[in-house]
Enzyme design. Structure first.
Site, PDB file in Angstrom:
ATOM      1  N   HIS A   1       0.829  -1.208   0.000  1.00 41.33           N
ATOM      2  CA  HIS A   1       0.000   0.000   0.000  1.00 41.33           C
ATOM      3  C   HIS A   1       0.860   1.254   0.000  1.00 41.33           C
ATOM      4  O   HIS A   1       1.949   1.267   0.566  1.00 41.33           O
ATOM      5  CB  HIS A   1      -0.951   0.021   1.207  1.00 41.33           C
ATOM      6  CG  HIS A   1      -0.275  -0.188   2.528  1.00 41.33           C
ATOM      7  ND1 HIS A   1       0.087  -1.439   2.976  1.00 41.33           N
ATOM      8  CD2 HIS A   1       0.099   0.667   3.498  1.00 41.33           C
ATOM      9  CE1 HIS A   1       0.649  -1.328   4.170  1.00 41.33           C
ATOM     10  NE2 HIS A   1       0.685  -0.049   4.504  1.00 41.33           N
TER      11      HIS A   1
ATOM     12  N   HIS B   1       0.707   5.027   1.393  1.00 36.37           N
ATOM     13  CA  HIS B   1       0.016   6.008   2.228  1.00 36.37           C
ATOM     14  C   HIS B   1       0.065   7.348   1.499  1.00 36.37           C
ATOM     15  O   HIS B   1       1.123   7.750   1.010  1.00 36.37           O
ATOM     16  CB  HIS B   1       0.735   6.214   3.558  1.00 36.37           C
ATOM     17  CG  HIS B   1       0.754   5.035   4.471  1.00 36.37           C
ATOM     18  ND1 HIS B   1      -0.067   4.924   5.559  1.00 36.37           N
ATOM     19  CD2 HIS B   1       1.523   3.914   4.470  1.00 36.37           C
ATOM     20  CE1 HIS B   1       0.193   3.801   6.207  1.00 36.37           C
ATOM     21  NE2 HIS B   1       1.151   3.160   5.561  1.00 36.37           N
TER      22      HIS B   1
HETATM   23  P1  5GP Z   1       1.845   0.086   7.491  1.00 40.12           P
HETATM   24  O1  5GP Z   1       2.605   0.334   8.756  1.00 40.12           O
HETATM   25  O2  5GP Z   1       1.687  -1.375   7.188  1.00 40.12           O
HETATM   26  O3  5GP Z   1       2.423   0.866   6.336  1.00 40.12           O
HETATM   27  O4  5GP Z   1       0.438   0.748   7.707  1.00 40.12           O
HETATM   28  C1  5GP Z   1      -0.753   0.051   7.829  1.00 40.12           C
HETATM   29  C2  5GP Z   1      -1.839   1.075   7.985  1.00 40.12           C
HETATM   30  O5  5GP Z   1      -3.077   0.414   7.861  1.00 40.12           O
HETATM   31  C3  5GP Z   1      -1.841   1.798   9.346  1.00 40.12           C
HETATM   32  O6  5GP Z   1      -1.720   3.201   9.122  1.00 40.12           O
HETATM   33  C4  5GP Z   1      -3.188   1.420   9.956  1.00 40.12           C
HETATM   34  O7  5GP Z   1      -3.794   2.483  10.645  1.00 40.12           O
HETATM   35  C5  5GP Z   1      -3.991   1.007   8.744  1.00 40.12           C
HETATM   36  N1  5GP Z   1      -5.001  -0.004   9.024  1.00 40.12           N
HETATM   37  C6  5GP Z   1      -4.824  -1.164   9.713  1.00 40.12           C
HETATM   38  N2  5GP Z   1      -5.973  -1.867   9.754  1.00 40.12           N
HETATM   39  C7  5GP Z   1      -6.881  -1.145   9.073  1.00 40.12           C
HETATM   40  C8  5GP Z   1      -8.267  -1.357   8.770  1.00 40.12           C
HETATM   41  O8  5GP Z   1      -8.887  -2.366   9.134  1.00 40.12           O
HETATM   42  N3  5GP Z   1      -8.901  -0.394   8.050  1.00 40.12           N
HETATM   43  C9  5GP Z   1      -8.246   0.741   7.636  1.00 40.12           C
HETATM   44  N4  5GP Z   1      -8.965   1.623   6.934  1.00 40.12           N
HETATM   45  N5  5GP Z   1      -6.945   0.960   7.889  1.00 40.12           N
HETATM   46  C10 5GP Z   1      -6.273   0.035   8.605  1.00 40.12           C
END
Ligand code: 5GP
Ligand code: ZN
Length: 112
Positions: free
Chosen positions: A99, A101
């Site tokens: 993903h 951000h």
């Molecule tokens: P990472 O650290 O993997 O780049 O970020 C994962 C992101 O996914 C985090 O910012 C977290 O808040 C978001 N996230 C985790 N679970 C969910 C979810 O069930 N729904 C949404 N909309 N975001 C999520």
């Protein structure tokens, strides 16, 4: 990927606040926003992280980067935004479905 959170969101098993949806890509607001606007852009097909990227993924990854500024503008980020791709455990990745951000606080008021 049965127990991948983002695959569940793609399938509609977990709800999300959708920003964009097409056959290949989905964007939705982060559940714990780090700024006024904070959403994620993901491929609908599961891919753990950028560590798995191969030449065959170039068109998909290119589409994601080209779409990001369009979606950011639609969310009012007309003066720019941050893009973050956490990659692997060493990169602080928590959800292992690739993903981008898209994050910003400089939100233009919506006219009309
Ligand atoms: P990472 O650290 O993997 O780049 O970020 C994962 C992101 O996914 C985090 O910012 C977290 O808040 C978001 N996230 C985790 N679970 C969910 C979810 O069930 N729904 C949404 N909309 N975001 C999520
Ligand atoms: Zn997944």
């Amino acid at each position: 990927m049965d127990d991948c959170i983002f695959c569940k969101i793609v399938r509609g098993d977990i709800p999300c606040r959708k920003v964009y949806d097409d056959g290949e890509l989905l964007a939705f607001h982060d559940i714990h926003p780090a700024a006024k606007v904070h959403f994620m852009l993901i491929p609908k097909t599961h891919m753990d992280s950028l560590l798995e990227a191969e030449d065959s993924h170039a068109p998909l990854l290119g589409r994601m980067l080209v779409l990001a500024p369009r979606l950011a503008r639609e969310q009012g980020l007309n003066n720019g935004f941050r893009t973050v791709i956490n990659t692997g455990k060493g990169g602080g990745q928590e959800v292992f479905h690739l993903h981008i951000h898209i994050i910003g606080d400089d939100v233009s008021p919506v006219v009309g």
